[in-house]
Motif scaffolding. Structure first.
Motif, PDB file in Angstrom:
ATOM      1  N   GLN A  38       0.862  -1.352   0.027  1.00  0.00           N
ATOM      2  CA  GLN A  38      -0.038   0.119  -0.033  1.00  0.00           C
ATOM      3  C   GLN A  38       0.961   1.200  -0.066  1.00  0.00           C
ATOM      4  O   GLN A  38       1.780   1.269   0.633  1.00  0.00           O
ATOM      5  N   PHE A  39       0.529   2.238  -0.750  1.00  0.00           N
ATOM      6  CA  PHE A  39       1.315   3.432  -0.957  1.00  0.00           C
ATOM      7  C   PHE A  39       0.434   4.613  -1.010  1.00  0.00           C
ATOM      8  O   PHE A  39      -0.447   4.839  -1.686  1.00  0.00           O
ATOM      9  N   ILE A  40       0.830   5.770  -0.505  1.00  0.00           N
ATOM     10  CA  ILE A  40       0.316   6.896  -0.563  1.00  0.00           C
ATOM     11  C   ILE A  40       1.551   7.958  -0.997  1.00  0.00           C
ATOM     12  O   ILE A  40       2.284   8.134  -0.450  1.00  0.00           O
ATOM     13  N   ASP A  41       1.045   8.433  -2.361  1.00  0.00           N
ATOM     14  CA  ASP A  41       2.042   9.262  -2.922  1.00  0.00           C
ATOM     15  C   ASP A  41       1.718  10.772  -3.184  1.00  0.00           C
ATOM     16  O   ASP A  41       0.888  11.199  -3.826  1.00  0.00           O
ATOM     17  N   LEU A  42       2.356  11.237  -1.946  1.00  0.00           N
ATOM     18  CA  LEU A  42       1.817  12.818  -1.872  1.00  0.00           C
ATOM     19  C   LEU A  42       2.439  13.790  -2.885  1.00  0.00           C
ATOM     20  O   LEU A  42       3.776  13.776  -2.974  1.00  0.00           O
ATOM     21  N   GLY A  50      -2.515   8.240  -5.385  1.00  0.00           N
ATOM     22  CA  GLY A  50      -1.770   9.574  -5.636  1.00  0.00           C
ATOM     23  C   GLY A  50      -2.638  10.717  -5.171  1.00  0.00           C
ATOM     24  O   GLY A  50      -3.858  10.852  -5.217  1.00  0.00           O
ATOM     25  N   VAL A  51      -1.859  11.657  -4.467  1.00  0.00           N
ATOM     26  CA  VAL A  51      -2.566  12.937  -3.829  1.00  0.00           C
ATOM     27  C   VAL A  51      -1.878  14.200  -4.525  1.00  0.00           C
ATOM     28  O   VAL A  51      -0.734  14.218  -4.533  1.00  0.00           O
ATOM     29  N   ASP A  52      -2.931  15.006  -5.107  1.00  0.00           N
ATOM     30  CA  ASP A  52      -2.157  16.345  -5.673  1.00  0.00           C
ATOM     31  C   ASP A  52      -3.486  17.333  -5.467  1.00  0.00           C
ATOM     32  O   ASP A  52      -4.507  16.908  -5.451  1.00  0.00           O
ATOM     33  N   ARG A 106      -3.031  -1.620   8.427  1.00  0.00           N
ATOM     34  CA  ARG A 106      -1.795  -2.385   8.016  1.00  0.00           C
ATOM     35  C   ARG A 106      -0.710  -1.598   7.760  1.00  0.00           C
ATOM     36  O   ARG A 106      -0.927  -0.182   7.369  1.00  0.00           O
ATOM     37  N   PRO A 107       0.514  -1.995   7.541  1.00  0.00           N
ATOM     38  CA  PRO A 107       1.682  -1.134   7.137  1.00  0.00           C
ATOM     39  C   PRO A 107       1.375  -0.726   5.775  1.00  0.00           C
ATOM     40  O   PRO A 107       0.909  -1.068   4.894  1.00  0.00           O
ATOM     41  N   VAL A 108       1.825   0.766   5.487  1.00  0.00           N
ATOM     42  CA  VAL A 108       1.656   1.486   4.345  1.00  0.00           C
ATOM     43  C   VAL A 108       3.033   2.284   4.277  1.00  0.00           C
ATOM     44  O   VAL A 108       3.605   2.651   4.958  1.00  0.00           O
ATOM     45  N   ALA A 109       3.228   2.568   2.912  1.00  0.00           N
ATOM     46  CA  ALA A 109       4.626   3.453   2.669  1.00  0.00           C
ATOM     47  C   ALA A 109       3.968   4.833   2.252  1.00  0.00           C
ATOM     48  O   ALA A 109       3.064   4.902   1.460  1.00  0.00           O
ATOM     49  N   VAL A 110       4.211   6.115   2.891  1.00  0.00           N
ATOM     50  CA  VAL A 110       3.996   7.181   2.756  1.00  0.00           C
ATOM     51  C   VAL A 110       5.105   7.748   1.895  1.00  0.00           C
ATOM     52  O   VAL A 110       6.159   7.907   2.430  1.00  0.00           O
ATOM     53  N   LEU A 111       4.819   8.342   0.778  1.00  0.00           N
ATOM     54  CA  LEU A 111       5.979   8.996   0.017  1.00  0.00           C
ATOM     55  C   LEU A 111       5.751  10.540  -0.207  1.00  0.00           C
ATOM     56  O   LEU A 111       4.866  10.933  -0.527  1.00  0.00           O
ATOM     57  N   CYS A 112       6.710  11.210   0.271  1.00  0.00           N
ATOM     58  CA  CYS A 112       6.670  12.697   0.330  1.00  0.00           C
ATOM     59  C   CYS A 112       7.915  13.093  -0.158  1.00  0.00           C
ATOM     60  O   CYS A 112       9.143  13.669   0.400  1.00  0.00           O
ATOM     61  N   VAL A 113       8.149  13.088  -1.720  1.00  0.00           N
ATOM     62  CA  VAL A 113       9.379  13.157  -2.257  1.00  0.00           C
ATOM     63  C   VAL A 113       9.389  14.551  -2.930  1.00  0.00           C
ATOM     64  O   VAL A 113       8.332  14.657  -3.822  1.00  0.00           O
TER      65      VAL A 113
END
Length: 274
Positions: free
Chosen positions: A74-78, A103-105, A152-159
């Motif tokens: 699971q990934f949240i791409d900020l 994807g969030v924008d 559950r575990p998730v990866a939050v991406l704030c790149v």
């Protein structure tokens, strides 16, 4: 952290935006003369800007591979930006066809292109409108919670996002909202431009190139960026370093630097007798 922040201004091709300037650096076509003018102004003082943008993109994809290899699906791409290939969903789904990516924008051009992209992807990817400066609104979004199971575990991406957020809007607090919510075993990936070991005159000129954009570009020290990784997070090896060098030397370092790191949320250890 202040959730009472101004909304995204209406679509205006005469105002450059970070996402479209970044698209120009990457050789994309979804940008306008104002974006190209701002990008060219940066490249006059920092000709390696496209190389640095590519290095940052490479860091993002390697961070996704790292998290996917660790079992994250699971990934949240900020601040997901204008679609490119390969992208977060492609990498995640290559590891696990059941992987889910949000994807969030809040950039209208990004949202338009990402919605078209999402409709062409066979499951696994959803785009939602959201402002990173309002983290709790993102986390409460019903569409996000239909796709992402935050228990559950998730990866939050704030790149390459927080260097467009002023100190007054509390970048550390933004990340804290996400890390307080995600469960143990989750990951956070962050990258941001740094003033450490960068010519101050170049920093000033690049910041000037972004002063009329929809969001300013803010250089921060390596220590400031490191401080964003809160006490519940453990940076994974090799820590916070140039995006071209994470996790090993992939590319050639540039005169202006973006630092990147990935951290894992640790399990809470209760003291004896607690």
């Amino acid at each position: 952290m202040n959730d009472d922040v101004p909304s995204q201004p209406p679509f205006n091709v005469t105002t450059p935006t970070p996402a479209r300037i970044y698209d120009y650096y990457l050789g994309g076509k979804d940008n306008f003369p104002a974006d190209r003018e701002a990008g060219e102004k940066v490249m006059r003082v920092f000709p390696q800007a496209p190389e640095l943008a590519l290095a940052n993109r490479g860091f993002l994809l390697r961070a996704v591979r790292y998290c996917a290899d660790a079992g994250i699906d699971q990934f949240i791409d900020l601040g997901t930006g204008i679609p490119t290939s390969p992208n977060v969903a492609e990498i995640a789904c290559a590891f696990n066809p059941r992987a889910r990516v949000i994807g969030v924008d809040n950039d209208p051009v990004v949202l338009s292109h990402q919605r078209a992209h999402a409709s062409s992807v066979s499951g696994g990817y959803t785009i939602v409108e959201g402002d990173v400066r309002r983290p709790w609104a993102i986390l409460a979004d019903s569409r996000l919670n239909e796709v992402i199971d935050l228990s559950r575990p998730v990866a939050v991406l704030c790149v390459a996002v927080l260097h467009f957020v002023p100190d007054a809007e509390d970048p550390a607090g933004i990340l804290g909202a996400f890390t307080d919510t995600i469960t143990a075993g989750s990951y956070l990936a962050v990258s941001a431009v740094t003033s450490t070991d960068t010519d101050p005159a170049v920093v000033t000129q690049i910041e000037d190139a972004y002063k009329n954009a929809s969001a300013p570009l803010i250089f921060r020290t390596a220590d400031q960026i490191l401080s964003w990784f809160g006490p519940s997070l453990d940076l994974v090896h090799p820590g916070l370093l140039d995006v071209s060098q994470w996790p090993t030397g992939i590319g050639i370092p540039t005169d202006v630097r973006i630092l990147g790191g990935v951290a894992r949320k640790r399990r809470r250890v209760h003291p004896p007798g607690a």
